[in-house]
Motif scaffolding. Structure first.
Motif, PDB file in Angstrom:
ATOM      1  N   HIS A  10       0.911  -1.173  -0.031  1.00 41.47           N
ATOM      2  CA  HIS A  10      -0.121  -0.237  -0.017  1.00 41.47           C
ATOM      3  C   HIS A  10       0.904   1.256   0.004  1.00 41.47           C
ATOM      4  N   SER A  11       1.750   1.232   0.985  1.00 38.16           N
ATOM      5  CA  SER A  11       2.843   2.469   0.941  1.00 38.16           C
ATOM      6  C   SER A  11       3.616   2.709  -0.325  1.00 38.16           C
ATOM      7  N   LEU A  12       3.943   1.472  -0.837  1.00 33.98           N
ATOM      8  CA  LEU A  12       4.574   1.747  -2.224  1.00 33.98           C
ATOM      9  C   LEU A  12       3.885   2.163  -3.376  1.00 33.98           C
ATOM     10  N   ILE A  13       2.610   1.828  -3.411  1.00 35.61           N
ATOM     11  CA  ILE A  13       1.849   2.198  -4.597  1.00 35.61           C
ATOM     12  C   ILE A  13       1.581   3.667  -4.210  1.00 35.61           C
ATOM     13  N   TYR A  14       1.437   4.183  -2.921  1.00 39.70           N
ATOM     14  CA  TYR A  14       1.205   5.717  -2.740  1.00 39.70           C
ATOM     15  C   TYR A  14       2.410   6.516  -3.176  1.00 39.70           C
ATOM     16  N   THR A  15       3.708   5.900  -2.760  1.00 40.22           N
ATOM     17  CA  THR A  15       4.744   6.965  -2.920  1.00 40.22           C
ATOM     18  C   THR A  15       5.546   6.573  -4.224  1.00 40.22           C
ATOM     19  N   GLN A  16       5.231   5.286  -4.838  1.00 41.13           N
ATOM     20  CA  GLN A  16       6.092   4.825  -5.903  1.00 41.13           C
ATOM     21  C   GLN A  16       7.322   4.930  -5.450  1.00 41.13           C
ATOM     22  N   GLY A  17       7.939   4.750  -4.271  1.00 43.52           N
ATOM     23  CA  GLY A  17       9.149   4.407  -3.842  1.00 43.52           C
ATOM     24  C   GLY A  17      10.008   5.567  -3.526  1.00 43.52           C
ATOM     25  N   GLN A  18       9.237   6.876  -3.704  1.00 41.80           N
ATOM     26  CA  GLN A  18       9.940   8.021  -3.403  1.00 41.80           C
ATOM     27  C   GLN A  18      10.597   8.263  -1.784  1.00 41.80           C
ATOM     28  N   GLN A  19      11.625   8.741  -1.545  1.00 40.03           N
ATOM     29  CA  GLN A  19      11.988   8.834  -0.124  1.00 40.03           C
ATOM     30  C   GLN A  19      12.136  10.245   0.099  1.00 40.03           C
ATOM     31  N   ASP A  20      10.965  10.871   0.038  1.00 42.02           N
ATOM     32  CA  ASP A  20      11.013  12.257   0.200  1.00 42.02           C
ATOM     33  C   ASP A  20      10.972  12.879   1.724  1.00 42.02           C
ATOM     34  N   PHE A  21      11.319  11.991   2.719  1.00 47.24           N
ATOM     35  CA  PHE A  21      11.592  12.278   4.114  1.00 47.24           C
ATOM     36  C   PHE A  21      12.860  11.496   4.422  1.00 47.24           C
ATOM     37  N   GLN A  22      13.644  11.305   3.479  1.00 46.74           N
ATOM     38  CA  GLN A  22      14.987  10.494   3.862  1.00 46.74           C
ATOM     39  C   GLN A  22      15.813  11.121   4.941  1.00 46.74           C
ATOM     40  N   GLY A  23      16.156  10.521   6.150  1.00 45.89           N
ATOM     41  CA  GLY A  23      17.009  10.918   7.078  1.00 45.89           C
ATOM     42  C   GLY A  23      16.180  11.811   8.091  1.00 45.89           C
ATOM     43  N   LYS A  24      15.292  12.230   7.944  1.00 42.24           N
ATOM     44  CA  LYS A  24      14.454  13.109   8.711  1.00 42.24           C
ATOM     45  C   LYS A  24      13.992  12.321  10.121  1.00 42.24           C
ATOM     46  N   ARG A  25      14.292  12.813  11.269  1.00 43.09           N
ATOM     47  CA  ARG A  25      14.041  12.203  12.343  1.00 43.09           C
ATOM     48  C   ARG A  25      12.641  12.698  13.056  1.00 43.09           C
ATOM     49  N   ILE A  26      11.652  11.488  12.698  1.00 51.84           N
ATOM     50  CA  ILE A  26      10.191  11.913  13.447  1.00 51.84           C
ATOM     51  C   ILE A  26       9.893  11.113  14.875  1.00 51.84           C
ATOM     52  N   LEU A  27       9.383  11.743  15.353  1.00 48.21           N
ATOM     53  CA  LEU A  27       8.952  10.962  16.733  1.00 48.21           C
ATOM     54  C   LEU A  27       7.432  11.003  16.863  1.00 48.21           C
TER      55      LEU A  27
ATOM     56  N   ALA B 216       4.209   4.775   7.441  1.00 47.99           N
ATOM     57  CA  ALA B 216       4.000   5.563   6.266  1.00 47.99           C
ATOM     58  C   ALA B 216       5.542   6.593   6.384  1.00 47.99           C
ATOM     59  N   ALA B 217       5.870   6.965   7.347  1.00 46.55           N
ATOM     60  CA  ALA B 217       7.081   7.858   7.572  1.00 46.55           C
ATOM     61  C   ALA B 217       8.356   6.996   7.313  1.00 46.55           C
ATOM     62  N   SER B 218       8.474   5.645   7.732  1.00 43.69           N
ATOM     63  CA  SER B 218       9.758   5.014   7.894  1.00 43.69           C
ATOM     64  C   SER B 218       9.736   4.664   6.247  1.00 43.69           C
ATOM     65  N   ASP B 219       8.776   4.252   5.570  1.00 43.18           N
ATOM     66  CA  ASP B 219       8.620   3.812   4.094  1.00 43.18           C
ATOM     67  C   ASP B 219       8.950   5.148   3.444  1.00 43.18           C
ATOM     68  N   ARG B 220       9.002   6.380   3.750  1.00 43.26           N
ATOM     69  CA  ARG B 220       9.259   7.281   2.981  1.00 43.26           C
ATOM     70  C   ARG B 220      10.736   7.871   3.378  1.00 43.26           C
ATOM     71  N   GLY B 221      11.396   6.950   4.015  1.00 44.94           N
ATOM     72  CA  GLY B 221      12.882   7.360   4.243  1.00 44.94           C
ATOM     73  C   GLY B 221      13.108   7.801   5.748  1.00 44.94           C
ATOM     74  N   ALA B 222      12.226   8.280   6.444  1.00 46.43           N
ATOM     75  CA  ALA B 222      12.332   8.634   7.662  1.00 46.43           C
ATOM     76  C   ALA B 222      12.975   7.924   8.849  1.00 46.43           C
ATOM     77  N   ILE B 223      13.638   8.439   9.986  1.00 52.02           N
ATOM     78  CA  ILE B 223      14.279   7.569  11.101  1.00 52.02           C
ATOM     79  C   ILE B 223      12.886   7.925  12.000  1.00 52.02           C
ATOM     80  N   VAL B 224      12.299   6.821  12.362  1.00 52.58           N
ATOM     81  CA  VAL B 224      11.065   6.751  13.248  1.00 52.58           C
ATOM     82  C   VAL B 224      11.571   6.196  14.462  1.00 52.58           C
ATOM     83  N   THR B 225      10.693   6.960  15.324  1.00 55.91           N
ATOM     84  CA  THR B 225      10.518   6.384  16.844  1.00 55.91           C
ATOM     85  C   THR B 225       9.157   6.506  17.211  1.00 55.91           C
ATOM     86  N   LEU B 226       8.391   5.398  17.438  1.00 56.53           N
ATOM     87  CA  LEU B 226       7.046   5.179  17.940  1.00 56.53           C
ATOM     88  C   LEU B 226       6.934   4.977  19.238  1.00 56.53           C
ATOM     89  N   ILE B 227       6.468   5.998  20.085  1.00 56.26           N
ATOM     90  CA  ILE B 227       6.349   5.469  21.882  1.00 56.26           C
ATOM     91  C   ILE B 227       4.823   5.185  21.719  1.00 56.26           C
TER      92      ILE B 227
END
Length: 403
Positions: A178-195, A226-237
């Motif tokens: 599902h994520s890939l069909i939405y983003t087509q593999g684009q990593q537009d949040f690459q390296g961003k840290r998301i909490l 969604a965030a990790s599939d777009r390249g983000a470094i994600v922490t989920l609490i």
């Protein structure tokens, strides 16, 4: 998101091939057009008849590839029609072929004749997976932006070994598709840290009773995915989440907590390093004034249900956030959802708020779908009609980019 999309599945020769049957069936039920290629060794585990029955289309094998009975070369037609390509289970043999661009069967030729994103779901014995040559091939393939991966996870393998090499579960594979069909593999949040915070908190009265809410954590999990599939470094609490909802091999950091106090401490601990903070958790507003370490008799409950407020985590984050940070809150409301959300946006110093109706069908707590109105601190609004929570998560990330 997969309705009417053409999904091509290549099945490798491994015992995990049986899991792919569930993927095929689920994709068909979602309205996808599913085509399946079986390698020669895959047919030792499942039959072309099985996958053809589940997909409602012919299953393709190397025998079809080498017969000149098609108006166009089969690998060209399959490759050009595919919106996504899934290879599961990805075996050591197919991994090596993909790494070096070899093309000696229908699947490997179709990969080279396609341009769509490719999802790889490896599965093999732990000793095989940990071999340096396998890891070298795996890392080399990750450098190609066409390839995306899920797993492998750890657990009991068919060889009775407990360790790495277990193929991702069907529901995880489908979510990734599902994520890939939405983003087509684009990593537009690459390296961003998301909490991200998700799920509900619990405030115990005694060892068996607590104050809580119906939150399942599905929205928080969708945001993290969604965030990790777009390249983000994600922490989920997250608060307590049913084990069957948690990913077997997440590509983000999971930190479990129970109480609002524990969530506050964890959020603040990770705040400074984060560029985007999304507070989607349903945090308790009150807690019992006193905790009793034994089960209270029923007759004493009313005497002990004195309440006190818990810390307002989102408001505290609003006072601590820096200029480089974007703070996003959720406002779960009944009735009018916009005005209370606007008040919360200003009062808690947020950049964006998600006004979320919980009194509508298939929205809010416990559902697989959601709807919302996004509002930023400049007055921009966007209404999101009912959709999957994963799609809503992606739409929120899109909104963050333009706000």
């Amino acid at each position: 998101m997969l309705k009417s999309k053409s999904i091509l599945i290549g099945i490798g020769g491994g015992i995990a091939a049986y899991k792919v049957c569930e993927v095929i069936s689920s994709l068909f039920q979602e309205g996808a057009e599913v085509r399946v290629i079986l390698t020669e060794t895959a047919q030792r585990f499942i039959t072309p008849l099985t996958v053809a029955t589940l997909s409602r289309h012919q299953a393709y094998t190397d025998q079809d590839f080498w017969q000149a009975t098609h108006s166009r070369p089969l690998h060209i037609a399959l490759g050009e029609e595919a919106d996504l390509l899934l290879i599961a289970p990805l075996t050591a043999n197919t991994l090596a072929k993909l790494t070096y661009g070899l093309a000696d069967n229908l699947l490997s030729n179709t990969v080279l004749a396609s341009r769509c994103p490719i999802l790889l779901a490896p599965a093999m014995n732990t000793e095989m997976w940990e071999q340096p040559v396998i890891q070298r091939n795996w890392q080399q393939l990750q450098l190609d932006t066409r390839y995306h991966s899920i797993g492998p996870g750890s657990g009991l393998l068919a060889c009775d070994r407990i360790g790495a090499g277990r193929m991702a579960e069907p529901r995880e594979i489908i979510t990734k598709l599902h994520s890939l069909i939405y983003t087509q593999g684009q990593q537009d949040f690459q390296g961003k840290r998301i909490l991200i915070s998700g799920g509900g908190t619990r405030e115990n009265l005694d060892p068996v009773r607590f104050l809580g809410n119906p939150s399942t954590g599905k929205m928080g999990l969708a945001l993290a995915q969604a965030a990790s599939d777009r390249g983000a470094i994600v922490t989920l609490i997250h608060g307590p989440i049913a084990p069957e909802l948690l990913p077997q091999s997440p590509n983000y950091n999971l930190i479990p907590i129970v109480t609002a106090e524990e969530m506050e401490a964890a959020m603040i601990n990770h705040l400074k390093e984060s560029e985007i903070i999304i507070m989607s958790a349903a945090v308790a507003d009150v807690k019992p004034a006193h905790y009793t370490n034994y089960k209270l008799p029923k007759k004493e409950l009313s005497l002990n249900l004195k309440l006190e407020s818990v810390v307002d985590i989102l408001a505290k984050l609003g006072t601590l956030k820096k200029d480089y940070q974007t703070l996003i809150g959720f406002a779960a409301q009944t009735g009018d959802i916009v005005n209370p959300a606007l008040d919360k946006l200003k009062r808690k110093n947020l950049d964006i708020i998600v006004a979320n109706p919980i009194d509508k069908a298939e929205a809010g707590f416990g559902t697989n779908t959601n709807q919302a109105i996004f509002i930023d601190n400049k007055g921009k609004q966007e209404t999101i009609d009912s959709c999957s929570k994963l799609e809503l998560a992606h739409r929120l990330l899109d909104f963050v980019k333009v706000s």
